[in-house]
Design an enzyme around this catalytic site. Sequence first.
Site, short mmCIF file in Angstrom:
data_model
loop_
_atom_site.label_atom_id
_atom_site.label_comp_id
_atom_site.label_asym_id
_atom_site.label_seq_id
_atom_site.Cartn_x
_atom_site.Cartn_y
_atom_site.Cartn_z
CE LYS A 4 -3.81 -0.28 2.30
NZ LYS A 4 -4.34 -0.71 3.60
NE ARG A 35 -6.10 4.61 4.97
CZ ARG A 35 -7.33 4.23 4.62
NH1 ARG A 35 -7.56 3.00 4.25
NH2 ARG A 35 -8.33 5.10 4.63
N GLY A 64 -7.73 -7.41 5.45
CA GLY A 64 -8.46 -7.50 6.72
C GLY A 64 -7.69 -8.18 7.84
CG MET A 78 -1.80 -7.18 9.93
SD MET A 78 -0.21 -6.85 9.23
CE MET A 78 -0.59 -6.47 7.58
NE ARG A 103 -7.94 -3.77 -4.32
CZ ARG A 103 -8.59 -3.84 -3.19
NH1 ARG A 103 -7.94 -3.98 -2.07
NH2 ARG A 103 -9.90 -3.78 -3.14
CG HIS A 149 -10.09 -44.89 -11.60
ND1 HIS A 149 -11.44 -44.86 -11.85
CD2 HIS A 149 -9.51 -45.46 -12.68
CE1 HIS A 149 -11.67 -45.44 -13.03
NE2 HIS A 149 -10.51 -45.81 -13.55
CB SER A 197 6.28 -40.58 -22.91
OG SER A 197 5.25 -39.82 -22.33
CB CYS A 217 2.04 -38.83 -21.04
SG CYS A 217 2.69 -40.40 -20.49
CE1 TYR A 246 4.77 -36.01 -25.20
CE2 TYR A 246 6.67 -36.17 -26.67
CZ TYR A 246 5.73 -36.78 -25.85
OH TYR A 246 5.73 -38.14 -25.69
#
Length: 932
Positions: free
Chosen positions: A24, A93, A102, A104, A339, A455, A813, A881, A901
Amino acid sequence: MSGRKYIYSFEEGDAGDKMLLGGKGANLCAMTQIGLDVPPGFVITTAACLAYLEANRLPDGLMADIRVQIAELERKTGKGFGDAVNPLLVSVRSGSAMSMPGMMDTILNLGLNEATLSGLIAKTGNPRFAQDAWRRFVQLFGKITMGIPDEAFDAAMAAVKEKYGAVQDVDLTAVALAELADAFVEIYRLHTGQPFPADPFDQLERSIEAVFRSWNGKRAVDYRRQFKITREMANGTAVNVVTMVFGNMGNDSATGVGFTRNPGTGENVIYGEYLTNAQGEDVVAGIRTPKPIAAMAQEMPDLHRQLIVLRDKLETHYREVQDFEFTIEQGRLYCLQTRNGKMNARAMVMTSVEMADSGLISRERALTRINPMLLEQLLVPMLDPAHKAAPLAQGLPASPGAASGKIVFDADTAEQRGKSGEKVILVREETKPEDIHGFFAAQAILTSRGGKTSHAAVVARGMGKPCVSGCEAIRIDVRERRAEVGGTTLREGDVVTIDGTSGNVYAGEIPTVEAKVFAELATLLAWADEAARLQVLANADTPRDAARARQYGAMGIGLCRTERMFNDSARLPIVQEMILADTNEARRAALDRLLPIQRADFKGIFEAMAGLPVTVRLLDPPMHEFLPTASQLEFEISQLRHLQRTTRTVAELPETLKLLDPELPRDYVESLGKLQQSLARYRESHSDDTLLARREALLRKVHLLSEVNPMLGHRGVRLGISYPEVYEMQIRAILEAAAECVQEGIDAHPEIMVPQVATAEELKRVKAMVDAVQADVEAHADVKLHFKFGSMVEVVRACLRAARLAEVAEFFSFGTNDLSQATFSFSREDAENKFLPLYIETGVLRDNPFEALDVKGVGRLMKLAVDWGRAARPDLVIGICGEHGGHPESIRFCHWAKLDYVSCSAPRVPIARLAAAQAKIRESECDESIFA
Ligand code: PEP
Ligand code: MG
């Protein structure tokens, strides 16, 4: 003066140093320095906070420095701190390097006391507002600096409301509020034994200390633990002391919140709400209905123009959509905070493309500003955002998307009801490979056990169906065909809605909204493909899945699990015949029936993926997975035996009864006769001796095939070597399908992949089968076949012997599901159901290794295999994979480790494309230290 510089005015703070100034504070400095009207103020650094926490008192000289800064604020505002006529009020602040909303404390209207209160009343002409600000300040100050509980103040509030007959706080008049403020001051005195501090500097000092202390408050500590905020990310909180400005000083004052673009749609128009003559809280509290910012163009045209200038300045500076707060005090516009705007996935994509097209950001930035996982929302149906239903239960969000349907408790019923056109949700404790036909028929899957890589989760994701797993609140009773959740009983046929994006389960039907690939998304993903080095392939098992993967931009198939085809209900009996065969001939006969079916499947996939590689994996799971379980068979056998005994007894019953009573009435004998006949018919059709014998033979086979550790047992290439005819059939099906494609001019690129390989010798044996079948197919079809032969690398030894494997394999793979399991020696299913949640919660492990690739262990093995494999065969193609192939952080590692890949389920393909681009763009941030 303190020795060290602990305070920076907004004009002088280094806006890039969030660690020192907090997010901030850095932002307030940035906004001031780019010429926005920010209320004057200063930041006391996080270093001051750490010094305070260490010594338990403010650093020497800090308050003296603060007095200098306050004097500067007085000069800038023309107001006086503690001045009874024209009081300067400030807010105090908190703000650390990481946003912790929220967590602190913040104190507003500091500087008020009996004297300055009258000044505020005179200045605003609004005694009610001033009294309200005063009583709020007393409460907040008392609570935060002295820990006075809210209840003490609430009781006083209730008493005043009752006295004045006020229903809500807003009904209290200035007089009532003044009385309340007096009561609050008295509460302060009673609780602390001290009078309320009137000196603004005294107020300020105590507030700063309290905000510093709140860094170590329980709320903040818990939050940091929950969101894994480490000291390196944020250490201590800064304190921002900011001049208060008031939007309730008349009709030329206002307050509001704005977005520089519409966060719901991404449309490039300022968006937000404001209230005239109001303070920020009024907007939040919903006491008055705010007006859209567009209305300001009529009501306050000059200020609207100023707001547009502010919006432009914010965007040109931050090059990002901003979410900002503003206040207009007597005709002067102040920006209080800004922000980066949080937007939904669609708006993120729209704004990325538009901002890059207009030159505000680069394409690289357009690609990196989006969290790839956000795209998941765009590709699946979602619950109608307008719905208000409360969930019945919550499980794990295992496969995104939402769907409604009637509950069924087993795969067969799912299939039956699904085929007759009903929408069903398959509800099981957990699923097994033999439930696959139920997945095909169901809209969604809900399990009461299992994690996000169970699964059910993996298969559902592969099919793009919603799944909620591990929903432990649901107790399923399959025999009784019902499930209990809390106090609710769900019966088969009851409608539920599953949201696999949130993990929520609802009773009844909730409408859903469909997903579409829209033009901007296609553009963004095309930019991603241009930027990325990694290719993105898909795991797909059927022609339909392959076609869908292609729509999502898959550049081929990296894994086609052939066992999923075996489990189709039309094929399973043939597969079982093959398994049960006692002779080679009988097995071959079954395989001969499977061959054309598999060939047609492969051809369908090659067609759907024409021009792109299709990696088909030879059979992997142990045989018993295609058979019913022993307990199910034992149950059926005992039922069949019982039926046999009963029919026999009924057959003998008339004779037995006649022996006892020769006069047995005729109609009684007749009805028994009918019963006998129908039982005999039933026995013929359902329970003849051969059926029982078959079940018994099946059970013997199941016992024979049973293994103590099936996942480490007779599966994968081990199976292919002990039953070569199975692999030969599959290899033939692949190559014959390829030959047909050649003949028909379809550009097929098959790749044959062997699972569970541990030694080069295993690979050589399968290669010999491939060579023989290839020669035969080529001779018969009179074509030349081009395809690749490669190995899964999912066994630890395969990594260590990569050089030898690469002599035979043209590609690797990585099967990181099994490789992670083997590297940790964790069984995936057991780990996720038992100790993994605890491990993650208590920090023994940072992530679930079945979701996020364990770079330090599994990744290290992969890197060895890549280096050694490529040393032996420089053009070795390498991919992944396992489930990690769709996980952005894991993809980043795969890029760094020089894989060619990644392959993931179809709906994850867009996510992986974006992640692959980000991996390339950020590649310089990665080095060997990732293994440290
Ligand atoms: C793997 O082990 O990573 C893999 C892809 O194979 P499966 O999940 O089918 O065992
Ligand atoms: Mg595997």
